[in-house]
Design a protein around this motif. Structure first.
Motif, PDB file in Angstrom:
ATOM      1  N   ALA A   1       6.639  -0.853  -7.804  1.00 17.68           N
ATOM      2  CA  ALA A   1       7.595  -0.270  -8.745  1.00 17.68           C
ATOM      3  C   ALA A   1       8.909   0.065  -8.047  1.00 17.68           C
ATOM      4  CB  ALA A   1       6.999   0.981  -9.387  1.00 17.68           C
ATOM      5  N   MET A   2       8.823   0.700  -6.887  1.00 17.75           N
ATOM      6  CA  MET A   2       9.993   1.153  -6.138  1.00 17.75           C
ATOM      7  C   MET A   2      10.877  -0.012  -5.703  1.00 17.75           C
ATOM      8  SD  MET A   2       9.931   3.719  -2.834  1.00 17.75           S
ATOM      9  CE  MET A   2       8.916   2.648  -1.826  1.00 17.75           C
ATOM     10  N   THR A   3      10.258  -1.158  -5.399  1.00 14.10           N
ATOM     11  CA  THR A   3      10.995  -2.339  -4.915  1.00 14.10           C
ATOM     12  C   THR A   3      11.257  -3.341  -6.029  1.00 14.10           C
ATOM     13  OG1 THR A   3       8.936  -3.449  -4.285  1.00 14.10           O
ATOM     14  CG2 THR A   3      10.022  -2.104  -2.595  1.00 14.10           C
ATOM     15  N   GLN A   4      11.157  -2.859  -7.266  1.00 11.38           N
ATOM     16  CA  GLN A   4      11.420  -3.712  -8.428  1.00 11.38           C
ATOM     17  C   GLN A   4      10.568  -4.976  -8.391  1.00 11.38           C
ATOM     18  OE1 GLN A   4      13.417  -1.940 -10.524  1.00 11.38           O
ATOM     19  NE2 GLN A   4      13.418  -0.513  -8.805  1.00 11.38           N
ATOM     20  N   GLY A   5       9.262  -4.751  -8.274  1.00 12.85           N
ATOM     21  CA  GLY A   5       8.320  -5.871  -8.256  1.00 12.85           C
ATOM     22  C   GLY A   5       8.360  -6.670  -6.972  1.00 12.85           C
ATOM     23  N   MET A   6       8.641  -6.005  -5.856  1.00 11.04           N
ATOM     24  CA  MET A   6       8.723  -6.652  -4.533  1.00 11.04           C
ATOM     25  C   MET A   6       9.843  -7.693  -4.476  1.00 11.04           C
ATOM     26  SD  MET A   6       6.482  -5.154  -2.572  1.00 11.04           S
ATOM     27  CE  MET A   6       6.208  -6.270  -1.191  1.00 11.04           C
ATOM     28  N   THR A   7      10.930  -7.421  -5.196  1.00 11.81           N
ATOM     29  CA  THR A   7      12.072  -8.348  -5.189  1.00 11.81           C
ATOM     30  C   THR A   7      13.266  -7.798  -4.412  1.00 11.81           C
ATOM     31  OG1 THR A   7      13.029  -7.466  -7.250  1.00 11.81           O
ATOM     32  CG2 THR A   7      11.393  -9.257  -7.436  1.00 11.81           C
ATOM     33  N   LYS A   8      13.256  -6.488  -4.088  1.00 12.80           N
ATOM     34  CA  LYS A   8      14.397  -5.888  -3.413  1.00 12.80           C
ATOM     35  C   LYS A   8      13.941  -5.101  -2.197  1.00 12.80           C
ATOM     36  CE  LYS A   8      17.322  -5.438  -7.511  1.00 12.80           C
ATOM     37  NZ  LYS A   8      18.122  -4.495  -8.349  1.00 12.80           N
ATOM     38  N   LYS A   9      14.753  -5.151  -1.150  1.00 13.40           N
ATOM     39  CA  LYS A   9      14.505  -4.325   0.031  1.00 13.40           C
ATOM     40  C   LYS A   9      15.092  -2.940  -0.244  1.00 13.40           C
ATOM     41  CE  LYS A   9      13.992  -7.596   3.825  1.00 13.40           C
ATOM     42  NZ  LYS A   9      12.698  -7.023   4.259  1.00 13.40           N
ATOM     43  N   THR A  10      14.232  -2.019  -0.625  1.00 15.56           N
ATOM     44  CA  THR A  10      14.695  -0.686  -0.993  1.00 15.56           C
ATOM     45  C   THR A  10      13.556   0.295  -0.850  1.00 15.56           C
ATOM     46  OG1 THR A  10      15.832   0.598  -2.714  1.00 15.56           O
ATOM     47  CG2 THR A  10      14.143  -0.945  -3.452  1.00 15.56           C
ATOM     48  N   GLY A  11      13.905   1.569  -0.775  1.00 15.71           N
ATOM     49  CA  GLY A  11      12.899   2.615  -0.675  1.00 15.71           C
ATOM     50  C   GLY A  11      12.430   2.844   0.745  1.00 15.71           C
ATOM     51  N   HIS A  12      11.694   3.923   0.919  1.00 15.47           N
ATOM     52  CA  HIS A  12      11.232   4.326   2.244  1.00 15.47           C
ATOM     53  C   HIS A  12       9.810   4.853   2.108  1.00 15.47           C
ATOM     54  CE1 HIS A  12      12.321   6.697   6.189  1.00 15.47           C
ATOM     55  NE2 HIS A  12      11.291   5.886   6.344  1.00 15.47           N
ATOM     56  N   VAL A  13       8.889   4.268   2.855  1.00 11.72           N
ATOM     57  CA  VAL A  13       7.498   4.702   2.876  1.00 11.72           C
ATOM     58  C   VAL A  13       7.233   5.401   4.203  1.00 11.72           C
ATOM     59  CG1 VAL A  13       5.078   3.993   2.790  1.00 11.72           C
ATOM     60  CG2 VAL A  13       6.774   2.802   1.386  1.00 11.72           C
ATOM     61  N   ILE A  14       6.736   6.621   4.135  1.00  7.43           N
ATOM     62  CA  ILE A  14       6.422   7.399   5.332  1.00  7.43           C
ATOM     63  C   ILE A  14       4.943   7.771   5.258  1.00  7.43           C
ATOM     64  CG2 ILE A  14       6.892   9.515   6.622  1.00  7.43           C
ATOM     65  CD1 ILE A  14       9.726   9.455   5.369  1.00  7.43           C
ATOM     66  N   GLY A  15       4.196   7.413   6.282  1.00  8.45           N
ATOM     67  CA  GLY A  15       2.768   7.686   6.248  1.00  8.45           C
ATOM     68  C   GLY A  15       2.200   7.959   7.618  1.00  8.45           C
ATOM     69  N   SER A  16       0.979   8.452   7.633  1.00  7.12           N
ATOM     70  CA  SER A  16       0.274   8.688   8.890  1.00  7.12           C
ATOM     71  C   SER A  16      -0.029   7.353   9.571  1.00  7.12           C
ATOM     72  CB  SER A  16      -1.043   9.422   8.619  1.00  7.12           C
ATOM     73  OG  SER A  16      -1.954   8.562   7.936  1.00  7.12           O
ATOM     74  N   LYS A  17      -0.456   7.429  10.816  1.00  4.30           N
ATOM     75  CA  LYS A  17      -0.788   6.212  11.559  1.00  4.30           C
ATOM     76  C   LYS A  17      -1.879   5.417  10.859  1.00  4.30           C
ATOM     77  CE  LYS A  17      -2.168   4.458  16.083  1.00  4.30           C
ATOM     78  NZ  LYS A  17      -2.548   4.791  17.476  1.00  4.30           N
ATOM     79  N   SER A  18      -2.885   6.099  10.327  1.00  3.43           N
ATOM     80  CA  SER A  18      -3.971   5.383   9.660  1.00  3.43           C
ATOM     81  C   SER A  18      -3.474   4.653   8.419  1.00  3.43           C
ATOM     82  CB  SER A  18      -5.088   6.361   9.271  1.00  3.43           C
ATOM     83  OG  SER A  18      -4.624   7.335   8.359  1.00  3.43           O
ATOM     84  N   VAL A  19      -2.527   5.222   7.708  1.00  4.04           N
ATOM     85  CA  VAL A  19      -1.994   4.610   6.486  1.00  4.04           C
ATOM     86  C   VAL A  19      -1.190   3.359   6.809  1.00  4.04           C
ATOM     87  CG1 VAL A  19      -0.344   4.941   4.598  1.00  4.04           C
ATOM     88  CG2 VAL A  19      -1.985   6.746   5.146  1.00  4.04           C
ATOM     89  N   ILE A  20      -0.341   3.441   7.818  1.00  4.86           N
ATOM     90  CA  ILE A  20       0.601   2.354   8.103  1.00  4.86           C
ATOM     91  C   ILE A  20       0.015   1.320   9.057  1.00  4.86           C
ATOM     92  CG2 ILE A  20       2.904   1.799   8.956  1.00  4.86           C
ATOM     93  CD1 ILE A  20       2.853   3.539   6.376  1.00  4.86           C
ATOM     94  N   GLU A  21      -0.654   1.779  10.085  1.00  5.99           N
ATOM     95  CA  GLU A  21      -1.125   0.870  11.137  1.00  5.99           C
ATOM     96  C   GLU A  21      -2.639   0.708  11.163  1.00  5.99           C
ATOM     97  OE1 GLU A  21       0.483   2.228  14.883  1.00  5.99           O
ATOM     98  OE2 GLU A  21       2.322   2.934  13.907  1.00  5.99           O
ATOM     99  N   GLY A  22      -3.345   1.701  10.633  1.00  2.51           N
ATOM    100  CA  GLY A  22      -4.796   1.748  10.760  1.00  2.51           C
ATOM    101  C   GLY A  22      -5.204   2.518  12.000  1.00  2.51           C
ATOM    102  N   HIS A  23      -6.348   3.194  11.918  1.00  6.56           N
ATOM    103  CA  HIS A  23      -6.861   3.958  13.056  1.00  6.56           C
ATOM    104  C   HIS A  23      -8.382   3.902  13.029  1.00  6.56           C
ATOM    105  CE1 HIS A  23      -7.136   7.082  16.129  1.00  6.56           C
ATOM    106  NE2 HIS A  23      -8.055   7.672  15.370  1.00  6.56           N
ATOM    107  N   GLU A  24      -8.958   3.272  14.034  1.00  3.35           N
ATOM    108  CA  GLU A  24     -10.408   3.096  14.111  1.00  3.35           C
ATOM    109  C   GLU A  24     -10.895   2.448  12.809  1.00  3.35           C
ATOM    110  OE1 GLU A  24     -11.906   6.933  15.297  1.00  3.35           O
ATOM    111  OE2 GLU A  24     -11.119   6.717  17.340  1.00  3.35           O
TER     112      GLU A  24
END
Length: 258
Positions: A79-102
């Motif tokens: 939704a934030m990127t208009q259906g993955m068509t635009k480079k926009t928005g900012h996602v901030i997450g923990s290491k497990s959310v973004i990169e994975g952990h164990e």
């Protein structure tokens, strides 16, 4: 600035039963931006139900890789990127959310990380987005990379514990908060690993001394056992206004500026 709760249930059984919704919460109009925090199951549906446009999200904050916190993150990114068509928005997450952990995560696919700016946040780190400063706060939880969020804008500070049990340094992590939002799973004396009880939240309120405290992410037993009586007692005993959030609750944050 407006704070709105799209879900005030938490934990596996509240999520499965939907005794309370589990869509997290939105902060709208902060530095002209809209932030969605911990978009668990139903975040998209509840956004529409309460008249909030998911395409108007600018920042998406995800504290850790448990389903009741990240489930709708990818569809909100779409939704934030208009259906993955635009480079926009900012996602901030923990290491497990973004990169994975164990054995946890990553909770957001490489595909969904292509369009927004993506930042991994560790406890103690600060990220600047315009005039908004977001600091990761320490937690003690089953996901060891879980972070809470302290959000500062000008002289205003909102702090969110995310999922954590009480520990002696927790108050220092949220010091100076005007608004303190705590994830509180249960009431009573029995300690629950990785989560706050109502008596823990009362102690945290006494130590942080916010202008207002809000209890959310309620477990099934707390939901069924009158959370409002708990917050009335906390308000009386601490002298600090404490609210048990309800699904759809909206609060004007402007009164807490400065």
């Amino acid at each position: 600035m407006q704070l709105q709760f799209l879900g005030t249930g938490g934990g596996r059984f509240a999520t499965i039963s939907q005794k309370r919704m589990t869509g997290g919460f939105r902060i709208d109009g902060i530095d002209g931006k809209n932030i969605h925090v911990d978009p668990g199951p139903g975040a998209l549906v509840r956004s529409h139900q309460y008249g909030l446009n998911p395409r108007k999200i600018n920042l998406l904050l995800v504290s850790h890789s448990h389903t009741d916190h990240y489930n709708d993150a990818e569809v909100l990114i779409e939704a934030m990127t208009q259906g993955m068509t635009k480079k926009t928005g900012h996602v901030i997450g923990s290491k497990s959310v973004i990169e994975g952990h164990e054995d946890l995560g990553p909770s957001i696919s490489e595909y969904h990380q292509q369009k927004p700016k993506v930042t991994t946040l560790l406890a103690g780190e600060e990220i600047q987005d315009g005039n908004i400063t977001i600091r990761g706060t320490q937690t003690h939880h089953g996901d060891p990379t879980c972070v809470g969020f302290n959000i500062k804008y000008n002289d205003f500070s909102l702090s969110y514990t995310a999922d954590t049990e009480y520990f002696p340094e927790l108050a220092e992590e949220h010091k100076g908060a005007d608004v303190l939002i705590g994830n509180v799973i249960k009431e009573g004396e029995r300690k629950i690993k990785g989560h706050l009880r109502t008596l823990d939240f009362k102690q945290l309120i006494e130590e942080v001394k916010p202008k207002v405290a809000i209890m959310t992410h309620l477990g099934v037993n707390l939901i069924m056992n009158n959370p409002f009586q708990n917050t009335r007692n906390i308000t009386q005993e601490t002298g600090i206004r404490t609210i048990a959030a309800t699904d759809g609750l909206t609060m004007n944050l402007d009164q807490h500026l400065g």
